[in-house]
Each structure stands twice: as C-alpha cells, then as structure tokens.
Design a protein around this motif. Sequence first.
Motif, mmCIF file in Angstrom:
data_model
loop_
_atom_site.group_PDB
_atom_site.id
_atom_site.type_symbol
_atom_site.label_atom_id
_atom_site.label_comp_id
_atom_site.label_asym_id
_atom_site.label_seq_id
_atom_site.Cartn_x
_atom_site.Cartn_y
_atom_site.Cartn_z
ATOM 1 N N PHE A 50 -49.002 -14.765 17.003
ATOM 2 C CA PHE A 50 -48.740 -15.176 15.287
ATOM 3 C C PHE A 50 -47.500 -14.994 15.407
ATOM 4 O O PHE A 50 -46.779 -13.821 16.047
ATOM 5 N N HIS A 51 -46.879 -16.173 14.521
ATOM 6 C CA HIS A 51 -45.562 -15.992 14.221
ATOM 7 C C HIS A 51 -46.157 -15.117 12.815
ATOM 8 O O HIS A 51 -47.470 -15.733 11.813
ATOM 9 N N ASP A 52 -44.925 -14.477 11.758
ATOM 10 C CA ASP A 52 -46.416 -13.911 11.042
ATOM 11 C C ASP A 52 -46.338 -15.292 10.025
ATOM 12 O O ASP A 52 -48.102 -14.624 8.839
ATOM 13 N N LEU A 135 -40.205 -9.574 18.945
ATOM 14 C CA LEU A 135 -39.511 -9.808 19.167
ATOM 15 C C LEU A 135 -38.494 -11.169 19.494
ATOM 16 O O LEU A 135 -38.098 -10.774 20.466
ATOM 17 N N TRP A 136 -38.894 -12.137 19.776
ATOM 18 C CA TRP A 136 -38.210 -13.650 19.958
ATOM 19 C C TRP A 136 -36.825 -13.492 18.757
ATOM 20 O O TRP A 136 -37.057 -14.197 18.141
ATOM 21 N N LEU A 137 -35.862 -13.315 19.406
ATOM 22 C CA LEU A 137 -34.187 -13.425 18.802
ATOM 23 C C LEU A 137 -33.562 -14.260 19.517
ATOM 24 O O LEU A 137 -32.708 -14.560 19.597
ATOM 25 N N ILE A 175 -39.920 -7.495 22.853
ATOM 26 C CA ILE A 175 -38.713 -8.449 23.025
ATOM 27 C C ILE A 175 -39.526 -9.447 24.126
ATOM 28 O O ILE A 175 -39.325 -9.258 25.037
ATOM 29 N N GLU A 176 -38.743 -10.549 23.496
ATOM 30 C CA GLU A 176 -39.118 -11.633 24.400
ATOM 31 C C GLU A 176 -37.984 -12.784 24.613
ATOM 32 O O GLU A 176 -36.583 -13.172 23.919
ATOM 33 N N PRO A 177 -37.086 -12.175 25.259
ATOM 34 C CA PRO A 177 -35.631 -12.612 25.892
ATOM 35 C C PRO A 177 -35.507 -13.984 26.320
ATOM 36 O O PRO A 177 -36.263 -14.710 26.909
ATOM 37 N N LYS A 178 -34.818 -14.842 26.075
ATOM 38 C CA LYS A 178 -33.853 -15.680 25.914
ATOM 39 C C LYS A 178 -32.444 -16.264 26.696
ATOM 40 O O LYS A 178 -31.998 -16.185 25.107
ATOM 41 N N PRO A 179 -32.132 -17.184 27.570
ATOM 42 C CA PRO A 179 -30.701 -17.098 26.924
ATOM 43 C C PRO A 179 -29.986 -17.648 26.519
ATOM 44 O O PRO A 179 -29.142 -17.639 26.639
ATOM 45 N N ILE A 211 -41.679 -11.412 28.873
ATOM 46 C CA ILE A 211 -41.415 -12.445 29.631
ATOM 47 C C ILE A 211 -42.128 -13.260 29.964
ATOM 48 O O ILE A 211 -42.865 -13.739 29.671
ATOM 49 N N GLU A 212 -41.229 -14.954 29.538
ATOM 50 C CA GLU A 212 -41.438 -16.540 30.007
ATOM 51 C C GLU A 212 -40.945 -16.680 30.695
ATOM 52 O O GLU A 212 -40.253 -16.653 31.293
ATOM 53 N N THR A 213 -41.741 -17.156 32.017
ATOM 54 C CA THR A 213 -41.400 -17.870 32.861
ATOM 55 C C THR A 213 -40.386 -19.436 32.879
ATOM 56 O O THR A 213 -39.308 -19.302 33.179
ATOM 57 N N ALA A 214 -40.157 -19.760 31.480
ATOM 58 C CA ALA A 214 -39.277 -20.835 31.702
ATOM 59 C C ALA A 214 -37.766 -20.331 31.026
ATOM 60 O O ALA A 214 -36.864 -20.759 31.394
ATOM 61 N N HIS A 215 -38.223 -19.295 30.637
ATOM 62 C CA HIS A 215 -37.238 -18.244 30.028
ATOM 63 C C HIS A 215 -35.963 -18.208 31.331
ATOM 64 O O HIS A 215 -35.192 -18.200 30.963
ATOM 65 N N ALA A 216 -36.572 -17.720 31.727
ATOM 66 C CA ALA A 216 -35.822 -16.413 33.265
ATOM 67 C C ALA A 216 -35.308 -17.326 33.813
ATOM 68 O O ALA A 216 -34.823 -17.585 34.426
ATOM 69 N N VAL A 239 -46.969 -11.787 28.761
ATOM 70 C CA VAL A 239 -46.243 -13.199 29.575
ATOM 71 C C VAL A 239 -46.101 -14.202 28.899
ATOM 72 O O VAL A 239 -47.208 -14.753 27.996
ATOM 73 N N HIS A 240 -45.265 -14.500 28.437
ATOM 74 C CA HIS A 240 -45.194 -16.526 28.103
ATOM 75 C C HIS A 240 -45.661 -16.831 29.450
ATOM 76 O O HIS A 240 -43.918 -17.884 30.521
ATOM 77 N N LEU A 241 -46.694 -17.850 30.258
ATOM 78 C CA LEU A 241 -46.671 -18.353 31.376
ATOM 79 C C LEU A 241 -46.080 -19.918 31.099
ATOM 80 O O LEU A 241 -46.683 -20.355 30.515
ATOM 81 N N PHE A 249 -33.251 -28.732 27.943
ATOM 82 C CA PHE A 249 -33.986 -28.188 27.203
ATOM 83 C C PHE A 249 -35.172 -27.157 27.595
ATOM 84 O O PHE A 249 -36.363 -27.381 28.928
ATOM 85 N N ASP A 250 -35.566 -26.380 27.005
ATOM 86 C CA ASP A 250 -36.923 -25.304 27.190
ATOM 87 C C ASP A 250 -38.269 -26.429 26.858
ATOM 88 O O ASP A 250 -38.430 -26.614 25.746
ATOM 89 N N GLN A 251 -38.722 -26.589 28.434
ATOM 90 C CA GLN A 251 -39.694 -27.634 28.015
ATOM 91 C C GLN A 251 -41.381 -27.008 28.109
ATOM 92 O O GLN A 251 -41.748 -28.101 27.637
ATOM 93 N N LEU A 284 -50.264 -18.310 27.778
ATOM 94 C CA LEU A 284 -49.298 -18.455 27.396
ATOM 95 C C LEU A 284 -48.398 -19.839 26.877
ATOM 96 O O LEU A 284 -48.863 -19.959 25.379
ATOM 97 N N ASP A 285 -47.741 -19.615 26.562
ATOM 98 C CA ASP A 285 -46.486 -20.455 25.811
ATOM 99 C C ASP A 285 -46.460 -22.414 26.162
ATOM 100 O O ASP A 285 -44.785 -21.901 26.976
ATOM 101 N N VAL A 286 -47.123 -22.846 26.665
ATOM 102 C CA VAL A 286 -47.154 -24.267 26.298
ATOM 103 C C VAL A 286 -46.840 -25.240 26.129
ATOM 104 O O VAL A 286 -48.140 -25.019 24.172
HETATM 105 C C1 GLO Z 1 -39.092 -19.989 22.609
HETATM 106 C C2 GLO Z 1 -40.178 -18.929 22.142
HETATM 107 C C3 GLO Z 1 -41.530 -19.199 21.283
HETATM 108 C C4 GLO Z 1 -42.736 -17.655 20.876
HETATM 109 C C5 GLO Z 1 -42.255 -17.648 20.200
HETATM 110 C C6 GLO Z 1 -43.161 -16.184 20.107
HETATM 111 O O1 GLO Z 1 -38.430 -20.738 23.168
HETATM 112 O O2 GLO Z 1 -41.111 -18.630 23.422
HETATM 113 O O3 GLO Z 1 -42.034 -19.735 21.532
HETATM 114 O O4 GLO Z 1 -42.410 -17.317 22.397
HETATM 115 O O5 GLO Z 1 -41.743 -17.219 19.044
HETATM 116 O O6 GLO Z 1 -42.094 -14.738 19.361
#
Ligand code: GLO
Length: 365
Positions: A50-52, A135-137, A175-179, A211-216, A239-241, A249-251, A284-286
């Motif tokens: 969930f988001h809040d 925290l997805w920053l 923490i969910e990193p993304k570049p 860790i999300e696949t696409a972000h890596a 994980v966010h496979l 762009f993040d697909q 899964l973040d699809v």
């Molecule tokens: C966006 C992120 C986003 C997060 C979600 C949960 O690129 O992947 O979908 O996963 O907001 O924090």
Amino acid sequence: MSELTEYRFSFGPWNISEGADPFGPEVRSPYSLEEKLDWYRPLGFEGVQFHDDDVVEGLNDLEHLQIMKRAREVGHALRDRGLTPEFVAPRLWFDPRTIDGGYTSNDAAQRKYALDRSIKAVDVAREVGTPNIVLWLAREGSYIRESKDAKTAYQRILDAVNLLLEYDEEIQVWIEPKPNEPMDHAYVPTIGHALALAYQSVDPARVSGLIETAHAVLAGLDPSDEMAFALAHDKLASVHLNDQNGLKFDQDKSFGAANLRSAYNQVRVLERSGYGRRGEFIGLDVKAMRTQSQESSTAHLSNSRALFLHLLDKVRSADQQLEQELIAARDYEALEAYTLCLLLGVPTDASSPRVETPATAVQHA
Ligand code: GLO
Ligand code: MG
C-alpha cells in the motif's frame, strides 16, 4: 515444514491501473479498493502493498481519528479476504508541497510536511496491521546538480529515517532504491546506497532494502547481483519483480517479458539463498499495457506470478552437481549451453553440454 519454500505473492492496488501515461488519459474505468482486494485471492496473491493514501484516500484532508477509522476498516477488509498487508509507503511525490522533493526539499516548511506525512503513514501502517514502511524516495534527487546540496540532502534523508525509527520502535524501514525518474538523478540510486544509509541509521537492524528489477536495470546493474548483495547482508526485505527493456522510462513490464534469462537468475538467487523462508513476499510491481481491455487488465499479474513459478521449476530441476563440475573445469561455454538448454526445455548431453542444432533445421549439403 516442507523442505521447499512455499512462496507468497504480493502486489499493490496501483498495479491494477487505468492506463494513463504522460501522453494520454485513462483508458479503463477504475475499480474501488475493495473491488481490487477481491481480485487478490483468485489471482493467487496473498499480500497487499500500500501507499498511505491507497489505504486512506485523501488523508491530507482528514483528522487523525477519521484516518484511523478508515485504516481499521481496510484492515478488516483484508482479514475478511484472508489477505496480509505487506507494507505502507508514504506517497511523497504528488502533493504540491513535494514539487522540489520531500525530505530533501530546499524549503524547510515543505520538509516538515514530508516528515509529518511520513509519520501519518506509520500510523496508517500500524492500524492496518503491518510494521513495514517502504521509502521509495521518488523526488529525493535533483533535476540539475546546482539546485541542491547533495551532501546535506543525504543527511536529511538519514535524519528522516532516524525520525521514523524513533517515532515507533517496532517499525521496519525498507528503502526502495531507484536511480532516476522522476528525477534526473536520485540520491539513493542503488541498494549499496540504501544499505550504507541503513548502517548509518540509529538502528541498522531495522533498516533494509526492497529491490525492483527495473530500477536495477535503469542503474545499469544486474538485478540478481543487486539482490545477492542485499542477501549477503541479510537485508533483502522484499522485491519488486518486473522487467525493463533497456535504458528508457520505467516500464514495469511483466516479469521475464524483456529478459527471460535475467528473470531466471533472479529466481535462482532468491531460491538458492532461502529468500521467502521467513515469510518474505515475492512482490510484483508490474503495469498492464495501455492496450489491455478492462476485462483483461489483471493478466500481467497472473502471468508474472506463473512465470516466476515456471522459472522456479527450472531452478529446482537444474543439475547443481553438473553446474559445479563445469565451474571446476572452468568450462563456462558448457555451463552457458546447459543453462540455455534448461531454459529452452531442450535436451543436452550432460557429459558435455552444448546447444544442439534442431532436427527440423534445413541441412545444407
Ligand atoms: C516507482 C516505484 C513505485 C514504488 C511504490 C511503493 O518507480 O517502483 O511503484 O514501488 O511507490 O513504494
Ligand atoms: Mg517499485
């Protein structure tokens, strides 16, 4: 307990979407949260991310008691359906007060908004029934380097993590990193950065990574190696496979849709390291393709889950002794041929694996 891990799957309500993109509006009609929750079990999912404000819509305009009441209702709706809340993430990227970032905004009043909103997310998480905060920053980064002091920004992110840890001694911060995207450059682009923050925090045992696949892939890194790094620190909380076709762009493509071999290696590293044995979810973040009809707008979820399970069968049926022999002989061509044949489901000679020419191929004289 059985020898084999029984994986549990999760996704967030945003993964059943209406198909809007930066160049066009929604193309499907929305489902209510409760309608979406009804989809989970039939699709084979047990965990809800969930988001809040997925839990409590419009929470910025509500009083504390109203927020708690709605969060409690959603908690009941989950339990009625046999679902588990996996985490709650503060959505710090939509409000006008987060235009220049949340914790790293240059404006003190706006930084305070981000902290207050994060505290609200903790209250929502506790009420809905999870101690886990993601925290997805999103906007903690810059569009141009001269606009922010990056060193101060890192400190501000660390201060925010510490504030949350001190606010509630039972929560865990993931923490969910993304570049990049929405920023040109984000301050916590990889799991290495995220774990450095974790170790610097006031309670490193309660800070880990998602860790999300696409972000890596967007960071130019290998998702399975990123996962292995976090696993080596015992800090892979979730994980966010999904998948990603190169640097764009993040697909959020369906898992395995762009790179089946990379997907296999992600399943392999998770399975072989015992991920999931303590109840960690396969998240899964699809995203559904914009071209999908309303009726088939959940197919990406069931397809991604099924693909994970197919690859799991491959991982479990791989001949680990043969792999070890080929590694010892440093015959990586044979190891690669073995892996490709395994993925293709075609036989190969175990004493000397190679990719055979198919019997149907035209033979040239
Ligand atoms: C966006 C992120 C986003 C997060 C979600 C949960 O690129 O992947 O979908 O996963 O907001 O924090
Ligand atoms: Mg994600």
